[in-house]
Design an enzyme around this catalytic site. Sequence first.
Site, PDB file in Angstrom:
ATOM      1  N   ASP A  87      10.964   4.493  -9.696  1.00  0.00           N
ATOM      2  CA  ASP A  87      10.647   5.066 -11.003  1.00  0.00           C
ATOM      3  C   ASP A  87      11.520   6.268 -11.344  1.00  0.00           C
ATOM      4  O   ASP A  87      11.826   6.510 -12.514  1.00  0.00           O
ATOM      5  CB  ASP A  87       9.172   5.474 -11.056  1.00  0.00           C
TER       6      ASP A  87
ATOM      7  N   SER B 110       0.805  -1.205   0.000  1.00  0.00           N
ATOM      8  CA  SER B 110       0.000   0.000   0.000  1.00  0.00           C
ATOM      9  C   SER B 110       0.850   1.273   0.000  1.00  0.00           C
ATOM     10  O   SER B 110       1.597   1.519  -0.935  1.00  0.00           O
ATOM     11  CB  SER B 110      -0.933  -0.070   1.213  1.00  0.00           C
TER      12      SER B 110
ATOM     13  N   LYS C  66      -0.641  -3.995  -3.537  1.00  0.00           N
ATOM     14  CA  LYS C  66      -1.936  -3.351  -3.282  1.00  0.00           C
ATOM     15  C   LYS C  66      -1.936  -1.971  -3.932  1.00  0.00           C
ATOM     16  O   LYS C  66      -1.298  -1.052  -3.443  1.00  0.00           O
ATOM     17  CB  LYS C  66      -2.214  -3.214  -1.790  1.00  0.00           C
TER      18      LYS C  66
END
Length: 531
Positions: A304, A293, A318
């Site tokens: 990223d 989460s 999640k």
Amino acid sequence: MSKKIVLFLIGIAVSVSFSYPVHAQLRLNLGADSPLRKLQLAEMYINAQYVDTVNEAKLVEDAIRGMLEKLDPHSTYATPKEVKALTEPLQGNFDGIGVQFNMVEDTLIVIQPVVKGPSEKVGILPGDRIVMVNDTSIAGVKMSREEIMRRLRGPRGTKVKLGVKRRTVPEMMNFIVTRDKIPVKTLDAAYMIRPGIGYIHFSSFGSTTHNEVVEAMKKLKDQGMERLILDVQDNGGGYLQAAVAIANEFLSDGDLIVYTEGRSVRRQEFRARGNGMMSTGKLVVLVNELTASAAEILSGAIQDHDRGMIVGRRSFGKGLVQRPIDLPDGSMIRLTIAHYFTPTGRCIQKPYKKGDLKEYEMDFENRLKHGELTNRDSIHFDDSLKYQTLREHRTVYGGGGVMPDVFVPLDTLQYTRFHRQLATKNIIITATLRYVDDHRQQLKTKYPTFEKYHAEFEVPQSMIDGILTEAEKQKIKAKDDEELARTLPYLKRQLKALIARDIWDMSEYHQIMNEVSDIVQKGLEVISGEI
């Protein structure tokens, strides 16, 4: 904690506040042919004409649960009592007497009073046994932990009378404690793990987590920190806003951290402001299969933007956002209203079948069975879910958690079957509590500092013998001498860490256990440039 409870906690992890009211734009269609009218009539007829008396409130709750269970695994309903228990750890405080405690043979033993908390102020000490609450005995009466907590907690400003037994005092002592706001920390450890390298571990993303992390980073920088290991292993998530605030500490101005989007929710972006404490400097983030989460939002953003290396095992997966919807009686629905996406556009939500919670809960066992916890080559991603990082254009994947840049296999030999059985029966924890209770003063006298304890303390053989004797009483035995030999080194390390936790705090526990953690040690290799 059972796997089911862990998954439920993860299931309510990410919530996000939007700029318009929850109930805005909702229109109730109660026409004769509407499904809502059909549901209302069914409830009315059952309540009015069913052969036996029915609990109308439970009937409605069961209907709500039934609807949500047919959706995704993270849309849930919680009763008022459950809401309080689930939100307290994230809100950052509760009202009570301010003690860490554990139960040994139906007796509450104080591990540590909260510093400057209500109990410490009146003189309650580590090792004290609280046996009476407002003239009601709570010791030796098989009262549940939840009931004991209910009696100890209460609105701030109210008073509670505690009957306390202390080893050095023959008669029972009485204390009047005025309840107060008790802070709940989410940060478990912050220390210099190596010269120039800081280490921070936190267990959830609560309302105070960002401030806790910032304060820890300031202290570590004062101690010479230039590089940082951020440990979010076993972190089940929490508030999305907390993940954004922490990610901001490491990213550059304008960097996209995460965005959310759903059928009825327009795209909302969260970007870094460029005022973080550590936008440069080497960074490693540690993850495992229970990293979920909000912790995946942070990990995904770091990966990223090629801001740091992710080390460990594939995270939980999640990528759904829940909106808390408060109901009039204090209960709550957490309804999935959007997906969240990492800066490259990845949704890391793992696949699920609507209404099939059982299969979803078996994910850990399935990963172990398929070999992906022990072998990176056993993990397969669909090429359609391939993405490129934003600066170095490395390949990353969506659709099933954050895959680490450096994979660390689970050491199945370290956690033997015998050790798991000892842990499951609470034999290890109970032995630790008894040992600390019997030797607290001697330990503090012999080891006035944690550094001295860490360097010199060895778990006595008598403690090991006691554990093995208790295990035998409960019909638990190592399969053979080889399994026992493999169990003992890790068991001794764990006992030493648990004793340190009860004498000092969780940070000291992590300092001992991290020296045998494969993921932490690999993180050290990566941040030191050894691989």
